[in-house]
Design a protein around this motif. Structure first.
Motif, PDB file in Angstrom:
ATOM      1  N   GLN A  52      41.446  44.578  26.236  1.00 29.86           N
ATOM      2  CA  GLN A  52      41.669  44.154  27.612  1.00 29.86           C
ATOM      3  C   GLN A  52      41.342  45.255  28.626  1.00 29.86           C
ATOM      4  OE1 GLN A  52      42.524  40.757  27.986  1.00 29.86           O
ATOM      5  NE2 GLN A  52      41.975  41.030  25.826  1.00 29.86           N
ATOM      6  N   ARG A  53      41.925  46.419  28.448  1.00 30.21           N
ATOM      7  CA  ARG A  53      41.697  47.500  29.416  1.00 30.21           C
ATOM      8  C   ARG A  53      40.281  48.047  29.333  1.00 30.21           C
ATOM      9  NH1 ARG A  53      47.243  48.648  27.933  1.00 30.21           N
ATOM     10  NH2 ARG A  53      48.580  48.253  29.742  1.00 30.21           N
ATOM     11  N   THR A  78      37.537  46.448  28.495  1.00 28.63           N
ATOM     12  CA  THR A  78      36.634  45.478  29.127  1.00 28.63           C
ATOM     13  C   THR A  78      36.704  45.585  30.639  1.00 28.63           C
ATOM     14  OG1 THR A  78      36.935  43.982  27.252  1.00 28.63           O
ATOM     15  CG2 THR A  78      36.011  43.042  29.260  1.00 28.63           C
ATOM     16  N   ARG A  79      37.907  45.736  31.176  1.00 28.52           N
ATOM     17  CA  ARG A  79      38.065  45.860  32.626  1.00 28.52           C
ATOM     18  C   ARG A  79      37.478  47.167  33.148  1.00 28.52           C
ATOM     19  NH1 ARG A  79      41.846  42.375  30.963  1.00 28.52           N
ATOM     20  NH2 ARG A  79      42.830  40.919  32.448  1.00 28.52           N
ATOM     21  N   TYR A  96      43.629  44.256  39.017  1.00 33.10           N
ATOM     22  CA  TYR A  96      43.195  43.840  37.679  1.00 33.10           C
ATOM     23  C   TYR A  96      43.777  42.493  37.267  1.00 33.10           C
ATOM     24  CZ  TYR A  96      41.112  48.389  36.744  1.00 33.10           C
ATOM     25  OH  TYR A  96      40.313  49.504  36.784  1.00 33.10           O
ATOM     26  N   GLU A  97      44.798  42.038  37.962  1.00 36.43           N
ATOM     27  CA  GLU A  97      45.510  40.849  37.523  1.00 36.43           C
ATOM     28  C   GLU A  97      45.475  39.688  38.509  1.00 36.43           C
ATOM     29  OE1 GLU A  97      49.443  42.196  36.654  1.00 36.43           O
ATOM     30  OE2 GLU A  97      48.803  43.591  35.089  1.00 36.43           O
TER      31      GLU A  97
END
Length: 305
Positions: free
Chosen positions: A192-193, A195-196, A263-264
């Motif tokens: 997740q992190r 990819t971001r 990010y969210e």
């Protein structure tokens, strides 16, 4: 007094026959990294076993955590991560601390999770016990956290660095998520992190092949913000922490919350949150002091309220 590391001296060399991915878990004792000198430790309940802790900076306003499992290249065992969480709790409650630096050694920030510790776990144990859930404490700290990464940051080590707010890298740093080579996938935010931070294509390549990227590649992809010589990295990270700590700690926490929300949330939702937090600064004495000091052409004296 420098804390002596009390871990066992088990030989992990069986895990390192293939050097292309050997450092994703535990380490060979013959290449154990040197420990940074002159680091003291403290703990409300006694000394730590796997980390070294102190406060740094001219005003002792930067919390400093050094991972200290040299014979395992700082492999992240459960005990180490629980101690990191405890140290973070201490710094979070310390009104003088305005930022926190997490680092490892010249050889390794952290070479991954402790595979020997995980090897015989079952699905039932992992799922029922919410395995690795407490690792997330690093990402929930309100105070800014800086990762100073020298050497290997692989697997859980890369995930730990990405939980921090800022990553500084030494010139020889290497980042990777090689869990695929062990028959599993990242389990502490790696998919997740990463990819971001670096985008889908590079993240997918790293996760599916287990390949590493060096410090320059990491900077070009947006994973790290600055690169320094190995022997200057930690001091530069502390300097960054001092700059952050010189600002209002209350407003810094609000700024961190706003950036993390990007990010969210959608752009519209993020902008609404930012606006509300911006408005909220006008309820603080520090906002008034900062603007008044600017108008009066003097240095602001923030009181963190």
């Amino acid at each position: 007094m420098v804390l002596q590391n009390r871990e066992s001296t088990a030989d992990y060399s069986d895990y390192f026959k293939d050097k292309s991915w050997s450092c994703c878990s535990t380490a060979v004792s013959v290449i154990a990294p040197k420990i940074l000198p002159s680091v003291s430790s403290f703990h409300a309940g006694g000394q730590y076993e796997y980390i070294l802790v102190e406060k740094r900076g001219e005003k002792s306003d930067v919390g400093f955590i050094q991972l200290n499992r040299p014979k395992a290249l700082n492999a992240l065992c459960d005990g180490l991560m629980r101690e990191v969480g405890q140290a973070l709790d201490v710094f979070e409650a310390d009104g003088n601390v305005g930022a926190i630096v997490i680092t490892g050694s010249d050889k390794a920030f952290a070479a991954g999770a402790d595979i020997k510790e995980m090897q015989n776990r079952t699905f039932q144990e992992c799922y029922g016990g919410n395995f690795l859930a407490h690792w997330n404490r690093v990402s929930t700290v309100k105070k800014p956290v800086i990762a100073a990464v020298n050497g290997f940051a692989l697997g859980g080590g890369c995930e730990l660095a990405m939980m921090c707010d800022i990553i500084y890298a030494g010139e020889k740093a290497q980042f990777g998520q090689p869990e695929i080579l062990l028959g599993t996938i990242p389990g502490a935010g790696g998919t997740q992190r990463l990819t971001r931070a670096v985008g889908k294509s590079l993240a997918m390549e790293m996760v599916l092949t287990g390949d590493r990227i060096n410090a320059q590649n990491a900077k070009e992809s947006g994973l790290v913000s600055k690169i320094y010589p190995v022997d200057q990295l930690v001091s530069e990270a502390v300097k960054c922490g001092e700059k952050i700590a010189a600002n209002s700690k209350l407003v810094s926490a609000m700024a961190k919350e706003a950036v993390n929300a990007a990010y969210e949330l959608t752009l519209a939702e993020g902008n609404r949150l930012e606006k509300r937090l911006f408005h909220a600064t006008f309820a603080t004495d520090d906002r008034r002091e900062g603007m008044t000091a600017f108008v009066e052409k003097r240095k602001a004296s923030f009181q963190d309220n």
